[in-house]
Design an enzyme around this catalytic site. Sequence first.
Site, mmCIF file in Angstrom:
data_model
loop_
_atom_site.group_PDB
_atom_site.id
_atom_site.type_symbol
_atom_site.label_atom_id
_atom_site.label_comp_id
_atom_site.label_asym_id
_atom_site.label_seq_id
_atom_site.Cartn_x
_atom_site.Cartn_y
_atom_site.Cartn_z
ATOM 1 N N TRP A 52 -14.897 28.120 -51.653
ATOM 2 C CA TRP A 52 -13.628 28.142 -50.928
ATOM 3 C C TRP A 52 -13.952 27.797 -49.473
ATOM 4 C CZ3 TRP A 52 -11.415 32.829 -48.154
ATOM 5 C CH2 TRP A 52 -10.102 32.585 -47.731
ATOM 6 N N ASP A 55 -16.930 38.409 -53.478
ATOM 7 C CA ASP A 55 -15.560 38.024 -53.135
ATOM 8 C C ASP A 55 -14.773 38.039 -54.442
ATOM 9 O OD1 ASP A 55 -13.187 36.888 -52.423
ATOM 10 O OD2 ASP A 55 -14.032 35.058 -51.565
ATOM 11 N N LYS A 77 -3.378 37.039 -55.712
ATOM 12 C CA LYS A 77 -3.112 36.331 -56.972
ATOM 13 C C LYS A 77 -2.724 37.291 -58.086
ATOM 14 C CE LYS A 77 -5.429 33.341 -54.529
ATOM 15 N NZ LYS A 77 -5.446 31.973 -54.157
#
Length: 495
Positions: A223, A305, A341
């Site tokens: 990312w 993460d 999410k």
Amino acid sequence: MAAPFPNLQSLVDMTNSLHRDRMIESLDTSAVLVKRKENEHRVRSESPTLPAFARLAISSRARIERRMEGPMASISLAPAPAATAGCGSGSRFAHVQQAPEDPIYGVTNAFLKDPSPVKVNLGVGAYRTEEGKPLVLNVVRKAEEQLLADKSRNKEYLPISGITHFSRLSAQLILGSDCPAIAEKRIVTAQCLSGTGCLRVGGEFLAKHYSGPKIIYIPATTWTNHFRIFPNAGMEARTYRYYDPKTKGLDYEGMMEDLRAAPSGAVVLLHACAHNPTGVDPTREQWAEIQHLVRDEKQLLPFFDSAYQGFASGSLDADAWAVRQFVNDGGETLVAQSYAKNMGLYGERVGALSVIVKDPDVALRIESQVNLVIRPMYSSPPTFGAAIVCTILGNKALYEEWKVELKGMADRIISMRHQLFDALKARATPGTWDHIVNQIGMFTYSGLSKEQVEYMKTEYHIHMTSDGRISMAGLNTRTVPQLADAIHAAVLQFA
Ligand code: PGU
């Protein structure tokens, strides 16, 4: 009465000197650029081939310098000439350069500007329904209603590290309710501003207090924000190999080699599941070997993460497997959790940062220092999103309902993978496309080139990041054929 400008001459002088500085600075920049070009092409400055632009820059600088040696009054207070006005002459910020557009938000901007009625946004990792609409989960609506109906709630500041109940529930969600580190109080959890905030606060805490090397190893493909978050937090960012474009899978050997070569004790960033953007995760056997290297061989500090718990497989526990393996071996670990999410709370900015250590006393002191990172940054986190999470995780019926809705989202993404794969097969699109169904999570890392992505944007109004990442959650049955047509044409066009 005092004049509005008691010393007009000094104002004139100041403005003139600002104009002069700006002009000289921009001409110097031109001269530097020219010098670089000269070096590249090995052109000597006296060469007649020196571009006209370069000659102009150098002679203009000399002219301005000569002029500034004369009386200040010879320069009028008139607006700066157009060329310098364009770069913000007179402003203390005139030197500020236009920043490059964010690779992910930039896609959304281009999508919004596209006037086509058939445009499709497959850029940002945000879930869309089969109708192409953003989704607010039913459980979230129910939690909101409960919260709004509760008139005892107020808008007081939260503590610096947020709602304590939220922190406990979040730790249990990622580590499992039977996690020994929780029972032994070897964990500090702070409510932070979604996944990004957790990574930023965790990074700054490490930069200030970690006893090992303040270097974080990040997957070379990751990312994109990781590359900004950690240096901004004060950590040095280095990369380890992760993705192999040839196999469209994990570069396991490369990853192990790079981590083995890292300085002992360095920090390593690991995606907990559903690696973004590649959709490639290590197998459980590979995780076990990574864990051995991290813990026993190199004493690296793992920083997980976790932005997609439940989104990868549809199971919250399965997607937390790797994190739990590391935490349950007793070693020290950091975890950044996002509810963007899996609960669809994107803009509410809800996340939890956990620091798991070996000793409860150390945990207490860490808590005080994490607070000291947060307090001057944003003081304390926002209330409402975390209250929604508490309501859902703290209520058995809502929790069960959430799991069903979460699985529904994960399953729709998986079904999009199959539909796209079948559509490409039906078109006999050249190339292998198995990775579309083999990759995990929100994204397909398609392997399409920058040129192909650009072509698909202009010809088919399909918007995605230039690295070929497709947000599968943005697709639906109606748009799959359009994407398949676009990929097919792009592959033929740039064969
Ligand atoms: N970590 C990873 C691996 C992510 O993919 C994302 C979001 C985050 C952390 C941070 O998410 P929060 O919203 O702060 O919880 N990545 C998405 C969302 C858009 C973005 O770039 O922020 C993406 O499209 O990659």
